[in-house]
Design an enzyme around this catalytic site. Sequence first.
Site, PDB file in Angstrom:
ATOM      1  N   GLU A 125      59.577 -21.028  32.986  1.00 52.12           N
ATOM      2  CA  GLU A 125      60.406 -19.832  33.207  1.00 52.12           C
ATOM      3  C   GLU A 125      60.158 -19.217  34.585  1.00 52.12           C
ATOM      4  O   GLU A 125      60.985 -18.483  35.091  1.00 52.12           O
ATOM      5  CB  GLU A 125      60.155 -18.786  32.111  1.00 52.12           C
ATOM      6  CG  GLU A 125      60.851 -19.140  30.812  1.00 52.12           C
ATOM      7  CD  GLU A 125      60.950 -17.987  29.816  1.00 52.12           C
ATOM      8  OE1 GLU A 125      60.440 -16.884  30.093  1.00 52.12           O
ATOM      9  OE2 GLU A 125      61.535 -18.214  28.747  1.00 52.12           O
TER      10      GLU A 125
ATOM     11  N   HIS B 175      48.401 -42.772  22.055  1.00 48.94           N
ATOM     12  CA  HIS B 175      49.000 -43.785  21.178  1.00 48.94           C
ATOM     13  C   HIS B 175      50.493 -43.549  20.996  1.00 48.94           C
ATOM     14  O   HIS B 175      51.099 -44.086  20.084  1.00 48.94           O
ATOM     15  CB  HIS B 175      48.272 -43.790  19.828  1.00 48.94           C
ATOM     16  CG  HIS B 175      46.813 -44.100  19.977  1.00 48.94           C
ATOM     17  ND1 HIS B 175      46.287 -45.341  19.710  1.00 48.94           N
ATOM     18  CD2 HIS B 175      45.781 -43.346  20.426  1.00 48.94           C
ATOM     19  CE1 HIS B 175      44.977 -45.321  19.967  1.00 48.94           C
ATOM     20  NE2 HIS B 175      44.658 -44.120  20.404  1.00 48.94           N
TER      21      HIS B 175
ATOM     22  N   LYS C 228      71.119 -15.698  25.705  1.00 47.92           N
ATOM     23  CA  LYS C 228      71.112 -14.500  24.860  1.00 47.92           C
ATOM     24  C   LYS C 228      72.522 -13.868  24.841  1.00 47.92           C
ATOM     25  O   LYS C 228      73.021 -13.457  23.804  1.00 47.92           O
ATOM     26  CB  LYS C 228      70.082 -13.475  25.358  1.00 47.92           C
ATOM     27  CG  LYS C 228      68.615 -13.902  25.160  1.00 47.92           C
ATOM     28  CD  LYS C 228      67.643 -12.793  25.594  1.00 47.92           C
ATOM     29  CE  LYS C 228      66.188 -13.196  25.486  1.00 47.92           C
ATOM     30  NZ  LYS C 228      65.244 -12.191  25.965  1.00 47.92           N
TER      31      LYS C 228
HETATM   32  O1  PA5 Z   1      58.719 -14.293  29.593  1.00 47.47           O
HETATM   33  C1  PA5 Z   1      59.728 -13.672  29.294  1.00 47.47           C
HETATM   34  O2  PA5 Z   1      60.090 -12.643  29.910  1.00 47.47           O
HETATM   35  C2  PA5 Z   1      60.607 -14.106  28.128  1.00 47.47           C
HETATM   36  O3  PA5 Z   1      60.164 -15.311  27.587  1.00 47.47           O
HETATM   37  C3  PA5 Z   1      60.592 -13.039  27.028  1.00 47.47           C
HETATM   38  O4  PA5 Z   1      59.263 -12.762  26.679  1.00 47.47           O
HETATM   39  C4  PA5 Z   1      61.372 -13.478  25.773  1.00 47.47           C
HETATM   40  O5  PA5 Z   1      62.678 -13.808  26.106  1.00 47.47           O
HETATM   41  C5  PA5 Z   1      61.375 -12.353  24.730  1.00 47.47           C
HETATM   42  O6  PA5 Z   1      61.936 -11.201  25.268  1.00 47.47           O
HETATM   43  P1  PA5 Z   1      61.655  -9.778  24.637  1.00 47.47           P
HETATM   44  O7  PA5 Z   1      60.213  -9.453  24.793  1.00 47.47           O
HETATM   45  O8  PA5 Z   1      62.529  -8.842  25.413  1.00 47.47           O
HETATM   46  O9  PA5 Z   1      62.048  -9.861  23.189  1.00 47.47           O
END
Ligand code: PA5
Length: 396
Positions: free
Chosen positions: A265, A286, A386
């Site tokens: 990310e 394996h 989303k």
């Molecule tokens: O690292 C990030 O910002 C994302 O992976 C969020 O943590 C994830 O999408 C969840 O979002 P939220 O905390 O708003 O529910």
Amino acid sequence: MITFEFEKLDSFISPSLKEKYFNRKEEVFASFQRSDMTGWVKGIDSSLISKIKEKAKEVKEYSDCLVVIGIGGSFLASKALNAALSSYFEKDAFPIIYAGTTLSSAYMQGLLSYLDKIDFSVNVISKSGNTLETMVTYQLIKEKMQEKYSLEEMKKRIIITTDAKEGKLYQEVEKEGYFSFPFPTNIGGRYSVMTAAHLFPLAFSWDIDLLNQGYQEGKKYQEQAYTYAVLRRSLFDCGKYVENYSVYEPKLFYFTEWLKQLFAESEGKKQQGILPISTIYTRDLHSLGQFIQEGNKILFETFFQIQNSSFLNYQGNNLHQMNCTISDSVASAHRQGGVPVHTITLDSICEKTMGEVMYFFMMSAAFSAYLFEVDPFHQEGVEIYKQEIKKSVHIQ
Ligand code: PA5
């Protein structure tokens, strides 16, 4: 303590390539310092740590189990640490169920039936306070709580960690008066290990002061974090598009899941970035081992070794030592197959060292993203899915 054995890479890349990225250090550090999403560098206030510990102690007294609802960066750090610090078979950690990472109705049905039988509390974690998986799970579990508990009792048992100003969860706190911890505005999910989002569930079983101490000490690895970022970036230029994080201690599996999210990310944007994958060795020797040894040469690896572990004698040998020797032998075999291997050694799996290593990787992921010329702290790609879901699935 952590030690680093980075692959010398001379047979894979030219020194001038590494040099080019080492020379960008000032620019990378300056971009890092300009960002308004680096609240995680400072760490957490000791007053908030005390508040977290106090609340965890109180909730533990009247709960058999804590249900933690969250996904992505609102889930992985605490899951990774809980798994790493727990014994394999002894029940030495407070029971936690991590929910909110699937919309499987079979899973949810099973969970709700199970919750009928136990006394539980809930910690809902979402920075935005709007994430679909989290909100659906929370609403279903809240309905279950309404069947079991009075309103007064629910107030004791629901703890919300979310933005302090907006989002549906914030509105829930305002409306119902539930206890809440703030999710800091200047810290993104995958960089949030040292916030209440993870420290509250961790405080049920582990020493979060030690975790914090290790986290602060992790700052001393800034140079190594930059070197690691430079090596990854240089390897990418030579066609090494995949990094395999490999552990020889299965309880570190969720730690590699945390790493995968952190890097994917942070740098997987604008058609850039290295795809992080993970393996548990020797199990996966394996399965994926064949590809890694002789398949397409798109990979490099980062191995994790643990210096001190339990002592078990096997035919006159120390089994842990054997596991480490095997890791060295696998590294040597993979190198012969054209796969560079870095090894990172943790002195042990404990709160302090886990704090250090997580800080090290958060630094590296941020530096690495800047070397790819992308912003480490946003994830527009995740937001697109989303938004797409919102067009067809409507929840209140
Ligand atoms: O690292 C990030 O910002 C994302 O992976 C969020 O943590 C994830 O999408 C969840 O979002 P939220 O905390 O708003 O529910």
